[in-house]
Enzyme design. Sequence first.
Site, PDB file in Angstrom:
ATOM      1  N   ASN A  64     -36.450   3.018 -20.278  1.00  0.00           N
ATOM      2  CA  ASN A  64     -35.261   3.697 -19.760  1.00  0.00           C
ATOM      3  C   ASN A  64     -34.076   3.295 -20.645  1.00  0.00           C
ATOM      4  O   ASN A  64     -33.720   2.120 -20.706  1.00  0.00           O
ATOM      5  CB  ASN A  64     -35.023   3.289 -18.305  1.00  0.00           C
ATOM      6  CG  ASN A  64     -33.829   3.980 -17.686  1.00  0.00           C
ATOM      7  OD1 ASN A  64     -32.919   4.435 -18.374  1.00  0.00           O
ATOM      8  ND2 ASN A  64     -33.816   4.047 -16.362  1.00  0.00           N
ATOM      9  N   GLN A 102     -31.092   3.484 -20.209  1.00  0.00           N
ATOM     10  CA  GLN A 102     -30.005   2.874 -19.447  1.00  0.00           C
ATOM     11  C   GLN A 102     -30.259   1.385 -19.197  1.00  0.00           C
ATOM     12  O   GLN A 102     -29.345   0.649 -18.853  1.00  0.00           O
ATOM     13  CB  GLN A 102     -29.852   3.576 -18.095  1.00  0.00           C
ATOM     14  CG  GLN A 102     -29.596   5.060 -18.189  1.00  0.00           C
ATOM     15  CD  GLN A 102     -28.170   5.360 -18.580  1.00  0.00           C
ATOM     16  OE1 GLN A 102     -27.268   4.640 -18.202  1.00  0.00           O
ATOM     17  NE2 GLN A 102     -27.969   6.412 -19.347  1.00  0.00           N
ATOM     18  N   ASN A 103     -31.503   0.955 -19.347  1.00  0.00           N
ATOM     19  CA  ASN A 103     -31.848  -0.445 -19.140  1.00  0.00           C
ATOM     20  C   ASN A 103     -31.275  -1.254 -20.299  1.00  0.00           C
ATOM     21  O   ASN A 103     -31.350  -0.848 -21.451  1.00  0.00           O
ATOM     22  CB  ASN A 103     -33.373  -0.597 -19.063  1.00  0.00           C
ATOM     23  CG  ASN A 103     -33.791  -1.955 -18.564  1.00  0.00           C
ATOM     24  OD1 ASN A 103     -33.488  -2.972 -19.177  1.00  0.00           O
ATOM     25  ND2 ASN A 103     -34.504  -1.967 -17.453  1.00  0.00           N
ATOM     26  N   ARG A 104     -30.712  -2.396 -20.000  1.00  0.00           N
ATOM     27  CA  ARG A 104     -30.021  -3.199 -21.012  1.00  0.00           C
ATOM     28  C   ARG A 104     -30.899  -4.278 -21.658  1.00  0.00           C
ATOM     29  O   ARG A 104     -30.414  -5.094 -22.431  1.00  0.00           O
ATOM     30  CB  ARG A 104     -28.776  -3.854 -20.393  1.00  0.00           C
ATOM     31  CG  ARG A 104     -27.762  -2.836 -19.906  1.00  0.00           C
ATOM     32  CD  ARG A 104     -27.282  -1.981 -21.068  1.00  0.00           C
ATOM     33  NE  ARG A 104     -26.379  -0.936 -20.627  1.00  0.00           N
ATOM     34  CZ  ARG A 104     -26.492   0.329 -20.997  1.00  0.00           C
ATOM     35  NH1 ARG A 104     -27.469   0.714 -21.771  1.00  0.00           N
ATOM     36  NH2 ARG A 104     -25.626   1.215 -20.587  1.00  0.00           N
ATOM     37  N   SER A 164     -32.164  -6.542 -15.860  1.00  0.00           N
ATOM     38  CA  SER A 164     -31.573  -5.725 -16.928  1.00  0.00           C
ATOM     39  C   SER A 164     -31.519  -4.252 -16.534  1.00  0.00           C
ATOM     40  O   SER A 164     -30.953  -3.434 -17.245  1.00  0.00           O
ATOM     41  CB  SER A 164     -32.376  -5.890 -18.222  1.00  0.00           C
ATOM     42  OG  SER A 164     -33.715  -5.440 -18.060  1.00  0.00           O
TER      43      SER A 164
END
Length: 173
Positions: free
Chosen positions: A48, A50-52, A152
Site C-alpha cells: 500500500n 500510503q503505508n510508511r 506504519s
Amino acid sequence: MTTTVHGVPEPTSRKRCFDPVVNAQTRLLVLGSLPGDQSLICNEYYGNRQNRFWMLMSELIGLDLVPMDYPSRLQALLANGVGLWDVIAEAAREGSLDSQIRDRADNNLLGLIAELPNLKTIAFNGGTAARLGMKALGQHAQRYRIVSLPSSSPAYTLSFAEKLRQWQVLRMK
C-alpha cells in the site's frame, strides 16, 4: 493466496502472509500482523503506497528504498541485516484492518528465529503484531531485544514524524 474478482480480494476470503524475507545475516526481524488487501494485490510486503514502512526503513538504514523496485528493496534490507515476516500465517478478514481478523492461524516464529544465528532484535510493526507475537515467543522473547513500534499503516494516524521518532530505536547505521 487470496481469491480475487477482477484483481480485488473478496471481502471475507482467507488471506495468507508472504514467505519470510531473511538470511543468515539477519540481525533485526520486523514482524507485521498480516498483509492488507493492497499488499496482497501487489504481492509485496507493505505494498500500500500510503503505508510508511519503506520511508521509515529508508531513514533507518540510510538508503532511499522508495524509488527502488520491490526485489531491490528486499535485497537492500537483507544487505543491512533486516528481515521481514508476519505473525499471522493466514486468517479470515474483511478488508485490511487488524480488528477484522478472524479464525487465524499463526506462523511458527520460534522455528524461524531458531534458524537466524545473528538475530538480536525483534520489532513488532503495530499493536496486534506485538500482542500476538509476544504470546508466540513466550519465554524465548527474553533472548532478544524486543521493540514494539507504532504501526506504519495509514490506518494508524500518528504523524510520520512521530512514527519516525519512535522507529529510530532501530537505526542500523
